[in-house]
Scaffold this motif. Structure first.
Motif, PDB file in Angstrom:
ATOM      1  N   MET A 184      -2.541   2.215   4.537  1.00  0.00           N
ATOM      2  CA  MET A 184      -1.525   2.535   3.534  1.00  0.00           C
ATOM      3  C   MET A 184      -1.789   3.891   2.887  1.00  0.00           C
ATOM      4  O   MET A 184      -0.857   4.615   2.535  1.00  0.00           O
ATOM      5  N   ALA A 185      -3.063   4.251   2.752  1.00  0.00           N
ATOM      6  CA  ALA A 185      -3.396   5.568   2.191  1.00  0.00           C
ATOM      7  C   ALA A 185      -2.872   6.672   3.110  1.00  0.00           C
ATOM      8  O   ALA A 185      -2.320   7.667   2.645  1.00  0.00           O
ATOM      9  N   ARG A 187      -0.342   6.424   5.089  1.00  0.00           N
ATOM     10  CA  ARG A 187       1.117   6.426   4.937  1.00  0.00           C
ATOM     11  C   ARG A 187       1.531   7.249   3.714  1.00  0.00           C
ATOM     12  O   ARG A 187       2.459   8.050   3.775  1.00  0.00           O
ATOM     13  N   GLU A 188       0.807   7.069   2.621  1.00  0.00           N
ATOM     14  CA  GLU A 188       1.215   7.700   1.365  1.00  0.00           C
ATOM     15  C   GLU A 188       0.926   9.192   1.352  1.00  0.00           C
ATOM     16  O   GLU A 188       1.723   9.965   0.826  1.00  0.00           O
ATOM     17  N   GLU A 189      -0.233   9.590   1.864  1.00  0.00           N
ATOM     18  CA  GLU A 189      -0.625  11.003   1.746  1.00  0.00           C
ATOM     19  C   GLU A 189      -1.770  11.268   2.721  1.00  0.00           C
ATOM     20  O   GLU A 189      -2.930  11.002   2.423  1.00  0.00           O
TER      21      GLU A 189
END
Lengths: 314, 242
Positions: A184-185, A187-189
Motif C-alpha cells: 500500500m505504501a 501505491r500511495e507514494e
C-alpha cells in the motif's frame, strides 16, 4: 444510544461473517432449484474474480486490463489436466501456477517502466491469448458422457464458495501484514516507499502473483463447473472488465467492496438481461461512468462518508 | 575512516553539470549544512547519496562501504534515511501507518506489526503528532506533514539522516519548532546532512557547512568561517547580510 466498543463491534462482525458463511454452506441443501444455485455460482465466481483483481488493482494500485488472461490460463490448464485424468485439486493448483507464470512474464518487464505500460501490456497479453486460443482450439470443449452422467451441481457450488472465501481471506491477511503495508505504501507514494526500504518492483510483483493465482484458481473452478464451452470464451475481455467494474462500483482497495460490487452486478445483470436482453451493457456502462465521476470510492466510499457523518452527530 | 565520504561526485544532465567534482567528509554525530543558491546542486547531491540518481562519476563511501549504484530501496536498511523537499506522505494511509512503513522496512526493523505500531506511536509522540495517529495523512496540514515525514524517516532508525529543506514553507514559529526537533534528533546520535535556505537556522544547528554554487563546492567550514567568506557572500548570502 449506547456506543459499542471496538471489541464489541469486532465480535458482532465475526458473528455476522460466520452466520453468512453458514447460510452459504446450507444453501444447496435448502434450495433445490438449479437455476438459483447457478446464479449463486456466478455470484461466487465474480466475488473471487473481483477480489483477485482488487489485490493488484486496489491494494497495489496497478491497473490490470488483462485479468482474463489469468482466468483463461487457469481455466484452460485445469480443464486439460482434469479431463486427461488428473485429480481435481492438483489440476486447480496447476492452473493457478500457470497464471502466476504468465503474470510474471508480463510483470517483470512492465513494472520496470512507470505509467501505462503495465495496463497496455496486460491488455495486449489477454487479447493475444484470446485470438490464439480461438485459432488453436476452435472446437467446443465438452465433458465426456461418463462425466455428464454423474454431473452434480452442489460440489461445483462448494468449490466456488471455498475459492471465494480463500481469495477474500488471502486479501484480508495481506493487508494486515507487513508485506501488505509495503504494497500500500508503494501505491500511495513510490519514491517515499523506496526511500524507506520498500522495493517497489518486488512488492508489485508479489501483489501481481497473488492476484493472478486467485484469478487462475477461479478460472479452474469455471473449467470444472462448465459442461461445454469454447476454450476461447474464458479469455474474453468481459472477464476483465466485468471484474474491474465490480471493484470500482463496490469500492476499490477494500475487502468488502469487490464482494458487494459482485453481488450487486451479477444480480442486477440477471434482472436486466431478463427484461432488456443485451441492453444491460448500456446500463452498466452508464453506471460505471457515473460511479467513477461522482462516487470515486464506490459503495464503500459512500458508506464511509455516511458513518463518519453519523459519528459526528453523536 | 570517515563516516560518510563523498569523493569527486559528478552528475551531468546532458550538457549541464548539475554536480561537478564535489568532495567532502562527514564525521559521525555531526550536523552538516549544505547551502547554496537555487540550482547549485544541493538536492541533486542528496539524490545521488540516496540512490535516487546515478552519478556520472565519483565515489560515495558510507561506513567504509561503497554505496554508489545500489538500488535506492537498499539505502534505508543500511542506515540512510531521507526526507523530501516537497513532502511525500502516503496520503491514503493514516499517520500511524505512514510511520509504521519506516518501522517495518527500515534498519533494525520491528519484530511484528503490533510491535511496529507501538513503536510508531512513540515516534509520533516525539514529533508532537500523538493525537493525529488515526488521521489520514491527506487531512494533515503542511507542518504536520513535515513532522510526519520526519517521524517516518526516524522510525527507520537511520544512522545518517538527509533532510531536504525541512523548513521551507514554514512560518518563523514553525521553523523554530523544526529547529528544536533537529536539536532533539542530534541528542540521539544521528548524523544529519541538511539542505536549508534559512541561514540563521543552519548556522545555529550545523557543526560544519558545505557551500555549493553552479554544481561546485566553493567553500567548507564552520558557520563562523562561512558567513565571513567573501566568495560565499558574493554568490549566496549577499552584502546586506554580512
Amino acid at each position: 444510544m449506547s456506543r459499542t466498543s471496538p471489541e464489541q463491534s469486532r465480535r458482532i462482525q465475526i458473528i455476522f461473517i460466520l452466520l453468512l458463511i453458514a447460510i452459504l454452506v446450507a444453501l444447496p441443501q435448502v434450495i433445490k432449484s438449479d437455476s438459483t444455485i447457478n446464479l449463486a455460482v456466478y455470484v461466487l465466481l465474480f466475488v473471487s474474480l473481483a477480489s483477485s483483481w482488487n489485490i493488484l488493482g486496489g491494494f497495489s494500485g496497478q491497473t490490470n486490463l488483462g485479468h482474463a488472461a489469468f482466468f483463461g490460463a487457469g481455466a484452460l490448464t485445469t480443464r486439460m489436466l482434469w479431463l486427461s485424468g488428473w485429480n481435481l485439486f492438483p489440476s486447480l493448483l496447476a492452473g493457478g501456477l500457470v497464471a502466476v507464470a504468465l503474470a510474471l512474464l508480463i510483470g517483470v518487464p512492465a513494472f520496470r517502466l512507470r505509467g501505462v505500460y503495465f495496463a497496455i501490456g496486460t491488455l495486449a497479453l489477454s487479447q493475444i491469448l484470446y485470438i490464439t486460443v480461438g485459432n488453436m482450439l476452435p472446437m467446443i470443449s465438452s465433458l465426456p458422457a461418463q462425466d455428464l452422467a454423474v454431473y452434480q451441481l452442489a460440489p461445483r457450488y462448494y468449490l466456488f464458495l471455498a475459492i471465494a472465501l480463500f481469495t477474500i481471506g488471502a486479501g484480508y491477511a495481506l493487508i494486515n501484514s507487513r508485506l501488505g503495508l509495503g504494497i500500500m505504501a508503494v501505491r500511495e507514494e513510490e519514491d517515499a516507499a523506496e526511500s524507506l526500504g520498500v522495493s517497489a518492483l518486488k512488492h508489485k510483483l508479489v501483489a501481481l502473483a497473488l492476484s493472478a493465482f486467485f484469478g487462475g484458481l477461479t478460472g479452474g473452478a469455471f473449467a470444472f463447473y462448465h459442461v461445454g464451452y469454447y476454450p476461447q470464451l474464458t479469455f474474453g475481455p468481459e472477464w476483465t472488465f466485468d471484474a474491474l467494474m465490480m471493484v470500482y462500483i463496490g469500492g476499490m482497495g477494500t475487502i468488502v467492496g469487490p464482494i458487494i460490487g459482485a453481488v450487486f452486478f451479477v444480480i442486477l445483470r440477471e434482472l436486466l438481461a431478463l427484461n432488456l436482453a443485451e441492453m444491460h451493457l448500456i446500463v452498466f456502462g452508464t453506471l460505471f461512468i457515473l460511479v467513477v465521476l461522482f462516487l470515486p470510492g464506490g459503495f464503500m466510499g459512500v458508506w464511509g462518508k455516511i458513518s463518519k457523518a453519523l459519528a459526528r452527530q453523536q | 575512516m570517515p563516516f560518510l565520504q563523498v569523493e569527486g561526485l559528478c552528475k551531468s544532465f546532458g550538457g549541464l553539470k548539475a554536480v561537478n567534482n564535489v568532495t567532502f567528509d562527514v564525521a559521525e554525530g555531526q550536523i552538516i549544512g549544505l547551502i547554496g543558491p537555487n540550482g547549485s546542486g544541493k538536492t541533486t547531491t542528496l539524490n545521488l547519496l540516496t540512490g535516487f540518481l546515478k552519478p556520472t562519476a565519483g565515489a560515495v563511501t558510507f561506513k567504509g562501504e561503497n554505496i554508489i549504484g545500489r538500488p535506492r530501496s537498499q539505502m534505508c536498511p543500511k542506515g540512510i534515511a531521507r526526507t523530501f523537499q516537497i513532502v511525500k506522505p502516503f496520503l491514503g494511509l493514516t499517520a500511524l501507518e505512514n510511520v509504521m512503513v519506516g518501522k517495518v522496512y527500515g534498519r533494525d526493523s520491528a519484530k511484528s506489526l503490533k510491535a511496529a505500531a507501538e513503536e510508531s506511536r512513540e515516534a509520533l509522540t516525539r514529533v508532537g503528532l500523538a493525537d493525529k495517529a488515526r488521521m489520514l495523512a491527506k487531512d494533515l496540514t503542511l507542518m504536520q506533514r513535515k513532522r510526519l515525514e520526519l517521524a517516518r524517516a526516524l522510525a527507520a532508525k537511520p544512522q545518517l539522516l538527509l533532510l531536504d529543506e525541512l523548513m521551507a514553507g514554514l512560518n518563523p514559529k514553525e521553523a523554530d519548532d523544526a529547529c528544536a526537533l533537529i536539536q532533539q534528533i542530534r541528542q540521539s546520535k544521528i548524523t544529519i546532512l541538511m539542505v536549508e535556505h534559512i541561514v540563521k537556522a543552519i548556522c545555529a544547528l550545523s557543526d560544519r557547512i558545505v557551500v555549493l554554487n553552479m554544481g561546485e563546492k566553493i567553500a567548507e567550514g564552520t558557520p563562523d568561517e562561512i558567513i565571513c567568506n567573501p566568495q560565499v557572500i558574493d554568490v549566496y548570502l549577499g552584502r546586506a547580510h554580512a
